[in-house]
Design a protein around this motif. Structure first.
Motif, short mmCIF file in Angstrom:
data_model
loop_
_atom_site.label_atom_id
_atom_site.label_comp_id
_atom_site.label_asym_id
_atom_site.label_seq_id
_atom_site.Cartn_x
_atom_site.Cartn_y
_atom_site.Cartn_z
N GLY A 2 0.72 -1.03 -0.13
CA GLY A 2 -0.03 -0.12 0.00
C GLY A 2 0.85 1.25 0.03
O GLY A 2 1.92 1.27 0.64
N ASN A 3 0.33 2.40 -0.54
CA ASN A 3 0.99 3.43 -0.37
C ASN A 3 0.85 4.36 0.92
O ASN A 3 -0.12 3.88 1.46
N ASN A 4 1.65 4.91 1.30
CA ASN A 4 1.75 5.69 2.66
C ASN A 4 0.75 6.84 2.75
O ASN A 4 1.27 8.04 2.99
N ILE A 5 -0.65 6.65 2.19
CA ILE A 5 -1.50 7.91 2.20
C ILE A 5 -2.02 7.84 3.64
O ILE A 5 -2.40 8.81 4.45
N SER A 6 -2.28 6.82 4.32
CA SER A 6 -2.87 6.57 5.66
C SER A 6 -2.79 5.04 6.38
O SER A 6 -2.72 4.26 5.48
N ILE A 7 -2.58 5.09 7.53
CA ILE A 7 -2.26 3.89 8.14
C ILE A 7 -3.76 3.33 8.73
O ILE A 7 -4.00 2.23 9.19
N VAL A 8 -4.81 4.05 8.37
CA VAL A 8 -5.96 3.53 8.91
C VAL A 8 -6.70 2.91 7.69
O VAL A 8 -7.02 3.33 6.59
N ASN A 9 -7.09 1.70 8.02
CA ASN A 9 -7.52 0.57 7.10
C ASN A 9 -8.23 -0.54 8.13
O ASN A 9 -7.90 -0.77 9.08
N PRO A 10 -9.01 -1.32 7.25
CA PRO A 10 -9.96 -2.24 8.00
C PRO A 10 -9.04 -3.48 8.51
O PRO A 10 -9.41 -4.01 9.44
N TYR A 11 -7.68 -3.51 7.93
CA TYR A 11 -6.86 -4.70 8.36
C TYR A 11 -6.15 -4.56 9.63
O TYR A 11 -6.12 -5.40 10.65
N PHE A 12 -5.85 -3.20 9.79
CA PHE A 12 -5.05 -2.78 11.19
C PHE A 12 -6.12 -2.87 12.03
O PHE A 12 -5.88 -3.08 13.29
N THR A 13 -7.52 -2.45 11.91
CA THR A 13 -8.64 -2.04 12.81
C THR A 13 -8.98 -3.68 13.28
O THR A 13 -8.99 -3.90 14.59
#
Length: 215
Positions: A153-164
């Motif tokens: 993934g590109n470093n746009i954001s670390i917010v994503n369903p997988y980390f959650t």
């Protein structure tokens, strides 16, 4: 200057997430790893994209990298990657992957999910996306315990369903973040040399100072 997946693989994780600058070579290097693995031991790969529309150009998959492997034949037939007339990999859209539950992939030992982080407003994560991916992983892995899933993934954001889902919060100041007793690793990658070279290019200078350049 270019990304090297070797350090990440040395951790031997089942799930590995690579978040890095756009254009830094994440996809290219992961593809080279998959090809080398097949040529060495005929272990196959699966390339995952979220929607089938994102696989419309899968026929071009080998075009940028095949020059590194002279003497070998590369082609894509439908959604099947072929090397030297042998099945090397498959292209699967996550949105329809639940149809694969009855399919066996005994020779696949790596799954590469490219662009797992959404960076446009025109695309959405799937409902229950993580569970859908886990279903696909289980279909491939069965009881072998050796299938690696690489998320790029590109470093746009670390917010994503997988980390959650996995309740992980990586330290952005650490390149490698290890979770789940080493079975899950997050790599935060930034190639400052690459970024600076891009800034010094004619195009880089043209867009310097704009929101697109920051992106």
């Amino acid at each position: 200057m270019w990304y090297d997946i070797g350090r990440l693989l040395s951790y031997n994780p089942l799930f590995a997430f690579v978040i890095g600058n756009r254009g830094g070579g994440k996809t290219y290097n992961a593809t080279r790893w998959a090809i080398k693995s097949f040529l060495k031991n005929e272990k196959q790969f699966i390339i995952v994209r979220r929607y089938k529309e994102e696989l419309k150009k899968c026929g071009l998959f080998f075009d940028a990298i095949k020059h590194e492997f002279p003497g070998h034949k590369f082609q894509v037939i439908g959604r099947t990657a072929m090397i030297d007339d042998k099945v090397a990999g498959y292209f699967i859209p996550l949105s329809t992957s639940q149809k694969e539950k009855s399919t066996s992939y005994p020779n696949v030992d790596k799954i590469i999910f490219d662009e797992f982080i959404i960076d446009t407003s025109n695309t959405r994560y799937l409902k229950n996306e993580v569970e859908i991916f886990l279903d696909l992983y289980e279909t491939v892995n069965r009881t072998r315990n050796n299938t690696r899933a690489i998320f790029l993934g590109n470093n746009i954001s670390i917010v994503n369903p997988y980390f959650t889902f996995f309740k992980i919060r990586p330290n952005l100041n650490e390149r490698f973040n290890v979770f789940k007793n080493g079975d899950l690793v997050v790599e935060i990658y930034s190639d400052t040399t690459f970024i600076e070279n891009k800034k010094q290019s004619r195009f880089g200078k043209l867009v310097d100072g704009t929101a697109w350049s920051d992106y």
